[in-house]
Design an enzyme around this catalytic site. Structure first.
Site, PDB file in Angstrom:
ATOM      1  N   GLY A  58      -3.293  -5.937   5.633  1.00  0.00           N
ATOM      2  CA  GLY A  58      -4.174  -5.556   4.657  1.00  0.00           C
ATOM      3  C   GLY A  58      -3.945  -4.107   4.079  1.00  0.00           C
ATOM      4  O   GLY A  58      -3.093  -3.568   4.489  1.00  0.00           O
ATOM      5  N   PRO A 100       0.962  -1.185   0.096  1.00  0.00           N
ATOM      6  CA  PRO A 100       0.037   0.120  -0.082  1.00  0.00           C
ATOM      7  C   PRO A 100       0.885   1.144   0.048  1.00  0.00           C
ATOM      8  O   PRO A 100       1.852   1.248   0.653  1.00  0.00           O
ATOM      9  CB  PRO A 100      -0.616  -0.125   1.164  1.00  0.00           C
ATOM     10  CG  PRO A 100      -0.568  -1.533   1.824  1.00  0.00           C
ATOM     11  CD  PRO A 100       0.835  -1.826   1.048  1.00  0.00           C
ATOM     12  N   TYR A 119      13.477  13.912  20.407  1.00  0.00           N
ATOM     13  CA  TYR A 119      13.738  13.845  18.690  1.00  0.00           C
ATOM     14  C   TYR A 119      15.121  14.622  18.633  1.00  0.00           C
ATOM     15  O   TYR A 119      15.263  15.654  18.683  1.00  0.00           O
ATOM     16  CB  TYR A 119      12.701  14.624  18.259  1.00  0.00           C
ATOM     17  CG  TYR A 119      12.372  14.693  16.846  1.00  0.00           C
ATOM     18  CD1 TYR A 119      13.093  15.225  16.026  1.00  0.00           C
ATOM     19  CD2 TYR A 119      11.237  14.036  16.521  1.00  0.00           C
ATOM     20  CE1 TYR A 119      13.077  15.152  14.496  1.00  0.00           C
ATOM     21  CE2 TYR A 119      10.973  13.920  14.961  1.00  0.00           C
ATOM     22  CZ  TYR A 119      11.910  14.489  14.070  1.00  0.00           C
ATOM     23  OH  TYR A 119      11.778  14.438  12.700  1.00  0.00           O
TER      24      TYR A 119
END
Length: 561
Positions: free
Chosen positions: A276, A139, A480
């Protein structure tokens, strides 16, 4: 209906769109900063021109005529693409590793065909055909992933299908009474907020990749946004979804809470296409706030900034953003200020303020810049600002106003362009992020900085590492890190691996997670067992093996199998 050529893909060799790039000619402090930080002289460095697309080694698609004809029958000939550009765009994400390989024409495997389904029924048909053909299905949302979640396995011999959901880009429905919106998975961040905003709503999810990433991609990678302190990350925001699996659709209704055993919703979140194809997501939405403001603050030290963020997280205040940069990142931020004073801390304004602070006894080499954001009714914003100001003051900080905050809002999605600017000039720049309990945050920080410095010594290049706290929680926060160094020409990715691995190993060795919001993919899978234990990995593999025994859905992501 959106046509394939209307879908906004990024340039194949870098971040963002053609014609937009970072430049430093109006930022007088930037070149001196880069020279000091990584010993790169921008006055002499020559930008590398990306290779011509036609020069890339693109093999003939591995598709039988019969299979290709079946795919055309499902989505139409106009939505089945085997041209070089489409296949290259859908090969990798946008990690430093991805871009270095593309620019060096290291492309061991690319999709054989790119498909653009119009709706869930076409996705179902594609999935069923692909499984029957024993093909691989990957995907594709916006292509922004930086963890290796998109690339086909290098040794994959089966046909590889990239299923681009860009035509599925609509807000389908808003349940105003419940504050829920049904959204097609291929909807890009700006299109989503435009459609919601036109009806008075916002989802409030703004990751760094917002401009080019999709709702389905956020769910598939467990994304966090810059305003997650208030709105939550995508796992909090997602209430229901639809997932196409072989022969069926897994439907999770948008319930506020449920005790129906292990959470299938949690299984799909962060699944990176291995279970999926997500076609639709139902999310929490909120009415547009009356007021929104981002305010800049300065702290005398990193420790003071972290302590203030921890107290804010435990207080009655609930800001949308709680961010504080360490001294190194603060220096970087000041270096990107434009020459003209105005919205930022630059020129005479910065010098005057720093002079005053020095007289108060501040060590200006340790100053840390913070941004804290507020939303809601004016009275609510005023109340929260007052609470936070008192907390900041208790930790020795000061308010510097809304000017830096407006600049932050304007530039918050631009940082990836800087990475490409450095890469063009022979410097590797990348990010790694983690989350840890408050009690171990300084341990993670100190050891990670030390690990990066040892790695720079190992590869023989001076390097830079900086950090900011980006998300606060009751029990801890996200750190971060951004790191950069001038790489050698012979083996840039080998050198990158030394630095990246040192940083990641430091995370798990000192109480942090392997990733707070950039997913696992192939980049981080080697640390998964250390993060969640061997039985945890076995559970994931058990789910994947049951749902996808043929390894048709995006194989080798997350667990490496």
């Amino acid at each position: 209906m959106t046509g394939d050529r209307d879908i906004k893909h990024m340039k194949w060799w870098g971040w963002g769109v053609d014609g937009v790039a970072f430049h430093h000619h109006d930022k007088p402090a930037f070149a001196p900063f880069v020279k000091e930080a990584v010993h790169l002289d921008l006055s002499t460095a020559q930008a590398v021109v990306p290779p011509e697309l036609e020069s890339l080694p693109v093999p003939v698609p591995k598709l039988t005529d019969a299979f290709a004809a079946q795919l055309v029958e499902v989505v139409g000939a106009d939505h089945v693409h085997t041209d070089t550009l489409d296949r290259i765009v859908h090969t990798y994400g946008k990690s430093l590793r991805d871009l270095v390989r593309l620019r060096r024409a290291v492309i061991p495997r690319i999709p054989d065909v790119v498909l653009y389904p119009a709706d869930e029924e076409q996705v179902r048909a594609i999935v069923d055909l692909a499984v029957a053909e024993d093909a691989v299905i990957i995907p594709f949302g916006g292509g922004t992933n930086i963890s290796g979640s998109l690339e086909p396995p290098a040794d994959e011999t089966r046909p590889v299908l990239s299923v681009d959901l860009g035509r599925m880009n609509k807000v389908l429905d808003i349940d105003a009474e419940s504050g829920l919106a049904r959204i097609q998975a291929g909807t890009l961040g700006p299109d989503l907020e435009e459609q919601l905003g036109a009806r008075g709503w916002t989802m409030g999810h703004f990751p760094d990749s917002f401009t080019h990433s999709t709702v389905g991609g956020w769910v598939a990678t467990r994304s966090s946004g810059m305003q997650s302190d208030k709105y939550g990350d995508i796992a909090d925001i997602t209430r229901g979804l639809r997932l196409v699996v072989p022969g069926d659709v897994c439907v999770l209704r948008p319930l506020p809470s449920t005790a129906t055993g292990p959470s299938v919703r949690e299984m799909v979140l962060g699944s990176e296409g291995r279970l999926g194809i997500i076609t639709e997501v139902t999310v929490q939405v909120h009415r547009l706030p009356e007021q929104r403001v981002i305010i800049g603050y300065l702290f005398p030290s990193w420790e003071a900034g972290l302590a203030a963020m921890q107290e804010i997280a435990a207080s009655d205040a609930a800001p949308i953003v709680t961010r504080v940069s360490d001294a190194n990142e603060t220096k970087f931020s000041f270096s990107t200020s434009k020459a003209k004073p105005g919205l930022n801390l630059s020129g005479k304004i910065q010098k005057g303020l720093f002079t005053v602070l020095e007289k108060r006894g501040w060590d200006m080499s340790k100053v840390c810049l913070s941004f804290i954001g507020y939303e809601g009714a004016k009275s609510h914003v005023a109340y929260e600002k007052k609470l936070v100001k008192a907390i900041v003051g208790r930790h020795g900080g000061i308010v510097v106003g809304t000017g830096p905050g407006r600049l932050y809002d304007q530039k918050k999605f631009d940082t990836p362009y800087l990475r490409d600017f450095l890469l063009d000039r022979g410097a590797a720049g990348d990010v790694s992020e983690t989350a840890a309990p408050w009690s171990r945050l300084m341990e993670v920080y100190d050891n990670t900085v030390a690990a990066a410095q040892r790695a720079y010594e190992e590869i023989g290049h001076p390097g830079w590492i900086m950090c900011h706290l980006s998300h606060s929680y009751h029990s801890g926060a996200c750190l971060y890190f951004t790191f950069a160094f001038v790489h050698g020409e012979e083996d840039p990715l080998g050198e990158y691996d030394v630095v990246k691995s040192a940083i990641q190993q430091s995370f798990v060795d000192h109480g942090g997670t392997l990733s707070h919001h950039h997913a696992v993919g192939t980049e981080h899978s080697r640390w998964l067992e250390q993060d969640i234990s061997a039985p945890g990995v076995a559970m994931i593999n058990g789910v994947l093996g049951t749902i996808d025994p043929g390894r048709n859905f995006n194989p080798e992501k997350i667990t490496g199998h």
